[in-house]
Design an enzyme around this catalytic site. Sequence first.
Site, PDB file in Angstrom:
ATOM      1  CG  ASP A  43       4.600  -7.277   0.642  1.00 51.46           C
ATOM      2  OD1 ASP A  43       4.895  -6.069   0.661  1.00 51.46           O
ATOM      3  OD2 ASP A  43       4.484  -7.966   1.673  1.00 51.46           O
ATOM      4  CE1 TYR A  48       5.310 -10.876   6.869  1.00 56.02           C
ATOM      5  CE2 TYR A  48       5.340 -10.920   4.485  1.00 56.02           C
ATOM      6  CZ  TYR A  48       4.942 -10.329   5.653  1.00 56.02           C
ATOM      7  OH  TYR A  48       4.161  -9.205   5.618  1.00 56.02           O
ATOM      8  CE  LYS A  73       5.850  -5.855   4.282  1.00 61.00           C
ATOM      9  NZ  LYS A  73       5.909  -7.216   3.710  1.00 61.00           N
ATOM     10  CG  HIS A 106       7.545  -6.030   9.163  1.00 59.43           C
ATOM     11  ND1 HIS A 106       7.826  -7.326   8.830  1.00 59.43           N
ATOM     12  CD2 HIS A 106       6.193  -5.939   9.117  1.00 59.43           C
ATOM     13  CE1 HIS A 106       6.704  -7.986   8.584  1.00 59.43           C
ATOM     14  NE2 HIS A 106       5.698  -7.162   8.764  1.00 59.43           N
TER      15      HIS A 106
END
Length: 280
Positions: A43, A48, A73, A106
Site C-alpha cells: 500500500d 508518500y 491513492k 486519499h
Amino acid sequence: MDYTTLNNGVKMPMLGYGVYQVDPAECERCVLDAIQVGYRSIDTAQAYGNEEGVGNAVAKCGVPREELFLTTKVWITNAGYEKAKASINESLRKLKSDYIDLLLIHQPFNDYYGTYRAMEEAYKAGKVRAIGVSNFYPDRFIDLATFCEVKPAVNQVETHVFQQQKKAREILKKYGTQIESWGPFAEGKNGLFTNETLREIGGKYEKTAAQTALRFLLQSGVVVIPKSTHKQRMEENFQVFDFSLSEEDMARISALDREESAFFSHYDPDTVEWFMSIAK
C-alpha cells in the site's frame, strides 16, 4: 494468507505492507524485504513520495506481477477529473505496472467527485482492478456511494483497537464495501504496545500485544496494512494466521474501543484547514 473478495469479485489479501512515512530512499529495500517475508499486498500513495521505490521493488523482486496486489491513492492536489486522470497515468509509470490493483481517493477534499469519475474511467479501461476511497466518514461515503456508477470496493480509514469503527463498519457492510485499516497499531498511541489486556491475551497464545491487536482486526473482518522498516518486525506482523482469538478474548478487546480518533477528526475545522494548507 487470508483473503477477502471485494464487491467486484477481486481477491485482496487481508494483510498487506504499508509504506506510509517510509523514506523514499529506503522504500525499495523495505518492500523487497516485505515481499521476501511473504507479503503480497503493498500500500502506497502519491502523497508518500515513494511510489517509484515500490515500483522498483516490484520490478526486481522476482514475484510475478499477478501475484502482487498494489494499492495507491490520488492526492488532494490531483483532485478533479483532468488532474486525477493524469495522476493515475503517472502513478502507473512510477509503479512500473500496466495496472493498479486498488486505487483510492486519499482524502474527502477538493473535487473528489471529479476524481472518482476519472477513477471509474480508468477502471473500465482496465488500468485499475478496483476503486474506492480513504478517510471517508459515513456521511460523505453514503453521498458518494449513492451517486457514483461503480460502488467503492474499499474504504481505508483509521481503525485499531481504540477506534474500532463499529458504526462505520455497519454502513460499509450495507453498501458492500470492505473496510481497511490504516494505523492498525495507532502508531503506538494510548500505550497500545504495552496495553495490559493485549499483553495478557497475547501471552495465552505466545503472541505480542501488536500481533494480538492485528489478529483482533483480522477476525473482525478488517484488512490491515502494518508498516515497519525492520525485517524482523515485518516477520512478526506476518505471523498472525497461526492462531485465533476466542470469543471471550474478542469481547475483551472490543471493550477497549474509545470510539474516537487517536489522531484527528475530519469534522474539526482546524484539521480541515490544515489539510487545505498543505494542498495549496
